[in-house]
Design a protein around this motif. Sequence first.
Motif, PDB file in Angstrom:
ATOM      1  N   PRO A 179       1.119  -1.061   0.156  1.00  0.00           N
ATOM      2  CA  PRO A 179       0.070  -0.207  -0.059  1.00  0.00           C
ATOM      3  C   PRO A 179       0.988   1.318   0.270  1.00  0.00           C
ATOM      4  O   PRO A 179       2.171   1.685   0.620  1.00  0.00           O
ATOM      5  N   LEU A 180       0.607   2.305  -0.628  1.00  0.00           N
ATOM      6  CA  LEU A 180       1.272   3.862  -0.229  1.00  0.00           C
ATOM      7  C   LEU A 180       0.739   4.374   0.588  1.00  0.00           C
ATOM      8  O   LEU A 180      -0.819   4.516   0.481  1.00  0.00           O
ATOM      9  N   GLU A 181       1.454   4.573   1.740  1.00  0.00           N
ATOM     10  CA  GLU A 181       0.706   5.110   2.559  1.00  0.00           C
ATOM     11  C   GLU A 181       2.282   5.867   3.170  1.00  0.00           C
ATOM     12  O   GLU A 181       3.562   5.908   3.063  1.00  0.00           O
ATOM     13  N   ARG A 182       2.329   6.365   4.395  1.00  0.00           N
ATOM     14  CA  ARG A 182       2.455   7.307   5.318  1.00  0.00           C
ATOM     15  C   ARG A 182       2.249   7.176   6.973  1.00  0.00           C
ATOM     16  O   ARG A 182       1.125   7.446   7.328  1.00  0.00           O
ATOM     17  N   GLU A 183       3.334   6.481   8.000  1.00  0.00           N
ATOM     18  CA  GLU A 183       3.237   7.107   8.919  1.00  0.00           C
ATOM     19  C   GLU A 183       3.956   8.175   9.588  1.00  0.00           C
ATOM     20  O   GLU A 183       4.606   8.795   9.461  1.00  0.00           O
ATOM     21  N   VAL A 184       3.198   8.590  10.390  1.00  0.00           N
ATOM     22  CA  VAL A 184       3.783   9.777  11.364  1.00  0.00           C
ATOM     23  C   VAL A 184       3.124   9.647  12.504  1.00  0.00           C
ATOM     24  O   VAL A 184       2.644   9.070  13.275  1.00  0.00           O
ATOM     25  N   MET A 185       4.556  10.181  13.298  1.00  0.00           N
ATOM     26  CA  MET A 185       5.137  10.120  14.377  1.00  0.00           C
ATOM     27  C   MET A 185       5.207  10.963  15.219  1.00  0.00           C
ATOM     28  O   MET A 185       5.786  11.902  14.863  1.00  0.00           O
ATOM     29  N   LEU A 186       4.177  11.278  16.290  1.00  0.00           N
ATOM     30  CA  LEU A 186       3.864  12.419  17.236  1.00  0.00           C
ATOM     31  C   LEU A 186       4.830  12.236  18.397  1.00  0.00           C
ATOM     32  O   LEU A 186       4.661  10.936  19.355  1.00  0.00           O
ATOM     33  N   LEU A 187       5.992  12.995  18.482  1.00  0.00           N
ATOM     34  CA  LEU A 187       7.100  12.309  20.170  1.00  0.00           C
ATOM     35  C   LEU A 187       6.428  13.213  20.857  1.00  0.00           C
ATOM     36  O   LEU A 187       5.383  14.127  20.983  1.00  0.00           O
TER      37      LEU A 187
END
Length: 325
Positions: free
Chosen positions: A317-325
Amino acid sequence: YERALRLAAALPHRAREDDTAAIREGHAGSLTAAARELWRPVLLELRRGPHAVDAGPRPSAPVEPRRGVITLLPCRFLANAAVLEARALLRQGRGVEAVQWPLDAATFGNDLTINATLIEQLIGNTVTAIAIYTAWSPALLAQLDGQALELLAAGLASLDDRLPARARFDADLVLLARSLEQPGYVELGGALAAWRYGFSTRWMLAEAFHEVRRRLGRLDRSSPSWSAREAMLEHEHAAVLLSLNPIARQVTPGMTGIERQFRDTLTGLRLLRTAIDLHLGAEPTKLADPFGTGPLVVEQAANGYFIRSVGERAGKPLEREVMLL
């Protein structure tokens, strides 16, 4: 841009090896201080293009392509160098400066597609993809402060307005037409391939021009949705492969894969824009999924979010993870 490419080609070979090695190492890769100094004059020339009033190609000669041959390797090195410079600046806590270099590289890639031949458009799209996918991993994006994120968001929004979702064949058709002005022209098909046309390469070229123009005209009028476009592209490509004109087959190669590549890059840009909204704590802008009929999907995860397209790359899948610190 041309000056930057010439300077990049003149760099000591070792500097370019360091560049590509660092890129292959992922987000931890870096250049030595000496290599950064070697690349600085090149990058300064690169920066002149995105900030110029007109960065388009020079006017063309009557029967020649409108500029020198653009090749992938130096363009890729230039984009890699911009990404690596951004990483170095980010490690120094200079986030606002860091985001500017990938934006310059992405604009360089997009400018390469202006009134360009198919091969130049593909090179430009590849350069833009480097600046979007390679520059900002989820971990690196999480290191940007609000000011840097807002600058990156504004630059990407401006780029989104201009980034093509499909290739254009206008320049290739112009070159095909111009070849008719050269009586000795035999490169695309050769005299022997013209036996169906009384060994007239000009007759063969003229028929190819009209056949390709008809097919591309139908594609230009087709639906913008990817499912409909993909079916139409496959149909037209299958018809091209059955064409008795060898030049018509050469001018329109792999149309489905080419358009998928352009939509892939546009999807990556919009995934990144959505991720920036989330980092800024804003309601994500509903951006259209280039592979779907609706917006990109945002899903909450344990440590942040996942942003997904219905499209795929290499079966994933074309996807992006968003890591919130």
